[in-house]
Design an enzyme around this catalytic site. Structure first.
Site, PDB file in Angstrom:
ATOM      1  N   HIS A 318      26.267 -54.046  20.331  1.00  0.00           N
ATOM      2  CA  HIS A 318      25.946 -53.613  20.960  1.00  0.00           C
ATOM      3  C   HIS A 318      25.046 -52.026  19.768  1.00  0.00           C
ATOM      4  CE1 HIS A 318      29.927 -51.325  20.896  1.00  0.00           C
ATOM      5  NE2 HIS A 318      29.992 -52.803  21.601  1.00  0.00           N
ATOM      6  N   CYS A 336      33.537 -56.214  18.953  1.00  0.00           N
ATOM      7  CA  CYS A 336      32.137 -56.546  18.971  1.00  0.00           C
ATOM      8  C   CYS A 336      31.768 -56.351  17.733  1.00  0.00           C
ATOM      9  CB  CYS A 336      31.951 -55.568  19.804  1.00  0.00           C
ATOM     10  SG  CYS A 336      31.895 -55.460  21.950  1.00  0.00           S
TER      11      CYS A 336
END
Length: 422
Positions: A318, A336
């Protein structure tokens, strides 16, 4: 209810017998006639005639010796023909839709023997009333009219999980066809919560995949039934894959084997490490919210742009403009793969759900079932998870004597990150 398994009731058998005479001569020996017995035409049909309380998942089973099935017709008690398709091995005809509750059906099967004789068997049966036992909820993670990446496994999840003793019956009701043909097999997670379908190799771009999870009314175990009959047809798009190396903190983006771009990343910090393994993009969101309140090492709520999920535990690629100074050199995320806003926007235009992501060199290994993990094992390991025999053309060749043995499917790896993004 005695009729609990698919087409296992006994049925009357209709037999037609024929004899054929034949002979040959050799080296001018006197001709000698010999009677050569041909196998009798032996036709058996299930469910048994006058069977009652038959599940709506019933199939018309056909066993024939000494010939071949020529025609199968199924009608309901109003005379309406029921569409059905034969199994690949010809053992049964599967109705295209679940049968109705408390209805009577008649199946007429005609077979032709090796010597031309015919036999017809008719059976009439009545389906059961709607069951009051709890259902097992199934979720098909393969939507219709989509374009998926070449690593997209067909995934069915179950709540509660399927007991091991019932997995063969469930697997027999899961159907996949591909055009052009690219056969594969199903493989279960050890706990029975998910089952994956894939081929030995990645799907070829342009392949059409049709799936049917025909589970409505299927008896599962002693006290459960399947919840629904689900279908979907979609196609495979271009080949795209992402490779993330923790050693270099770089993501390499490939299309059709050609390197398109390298992107600096920041992965999970030591307290919340990223998972190493082969994963698949599961979801894409232009904007979403990570809410980790109540989770270990969490407690934050943040809106993020251009987020692509690849584990159930909350690992995403992201946009992370707040960590651009760390990307390419230091891991600061909650698990992440953080990339710049510009890189995240570019990736959203390149990737598809079902594209392969390979992460290597982190502190923990990907756990089975933490995402669609069908590609995180070798084909040799994958086929071990099938509840049914794997066709001979799909079984791996035996390993040479003395060669290294891969870890068994379902072996317990190290723990993995369970956060909800970051």
């Amino acid at each position: 209810m005695e009729w609990r398994r698919r087409l296992t009731l006994s049925a009357a058998t209709l037999t037609a017998t024929a004899l054929a005479l034949g002979g040959c001569t050799a080296d001018r020996a006197p001709a000698k006639k010999e009677a050569v017995a041909r196998a009798p035409l032996d036709l058996t049909v299930t469910p048994a005639d006058r069977a009652r309380d038959v599940p709506i998942s019933a199939e018309v089973g056909v066993a024939v010796r000494g010939g071949k099935v020529r025609d199968v017709r199924i009608r309901d008690d109003r005379g309406v023909q029921v569409r059905a398709e034969p199994r690949e091995d010809g053992s049964a005809w599967v109705p295209a839709e679940p049968l109705a509750h408390r209805r009577t059906y008649t199946a007429e099967v005609t077979a032709t023997g090796d010597t031309g004789q015919t036999a017809t068997r008719t059976t009439t049966f009545t389906t059961a009333a709607k069951s009051n036992v709890p259902t097992i909820t199934s979720t098909l993670y393969f939507a219709g009219n989509r374009t998926y990446g070449t690593a997209m496994p067909v995934t069915v999840a179950f709540d509660p999980p399927i007991p091991k003793a019932a997995r063969d019956e469930v697997q027999r009701r899961l159907f996949v066809t591909t055009d052009p043909p690219q056969p594969g097999t199903w493989s279960w997670l050890e706990d029975g919560s998910q089952v994956y379908y894939r081929a030995p190799d990645f799907w070829r771009p342009g392949t059409s995949i049709s799936v049917r999870a025909a589970l409505e009314g299927l008896p599962i175990g002693r006290d459960r039934v399947g919840d629904a009959d689900r279908r979907a047809t979609s196609r495979i798009g271009r080949q795209v894959s992402l490779e993330i190396d923790n050693a270099t903190k770089q993501m390499s983006v490939f299309q059709d084997g050609r390197l398109l771009r390298r992107i600096p990343v920041s992965l999970g910090k030591p307290s919340t490490p990223s998972s190493s393994g082969r994963m698949v993009i599961m979801e894409k969101h232009e904007r979403t919210t990570f809410d980790t309140r109540g989770e270990p090492d969490g407690g934050y709520v943040v809106d993020v742009d251009d987020a692509q999920r690849y584990t159930w535990g909350g690992e995403f690629i992201h946009s992370a403009p707040w960590s651009e100074g760390d990307q390419g050199n230091t891991n600061v995320s909650h698990g992440c793969a953080n990339v710049s806003a510009r890189a995240a926007d570019w990736l959203m235009g390149i990737t598809q759900v079902g594209d392969l992501i390979t992460v290597k060199g982190t502190e923990v290994r990907l756990q089975p079932g933490n995402g669609w993990t069908a590609w995180n094992v070798t084909w040799e390991e994958f086929v071990k998870g099938s509840a049914l025999p794997v066709p001979g053309n799909l079984r791996p060749a035996p390993a040479p004597t003395g060669s290294p043995v891969a870890p068994a499917a379902g072996a317990t790896p190290a723990p993995t990150s369970t956060g909800s993004g970051g």
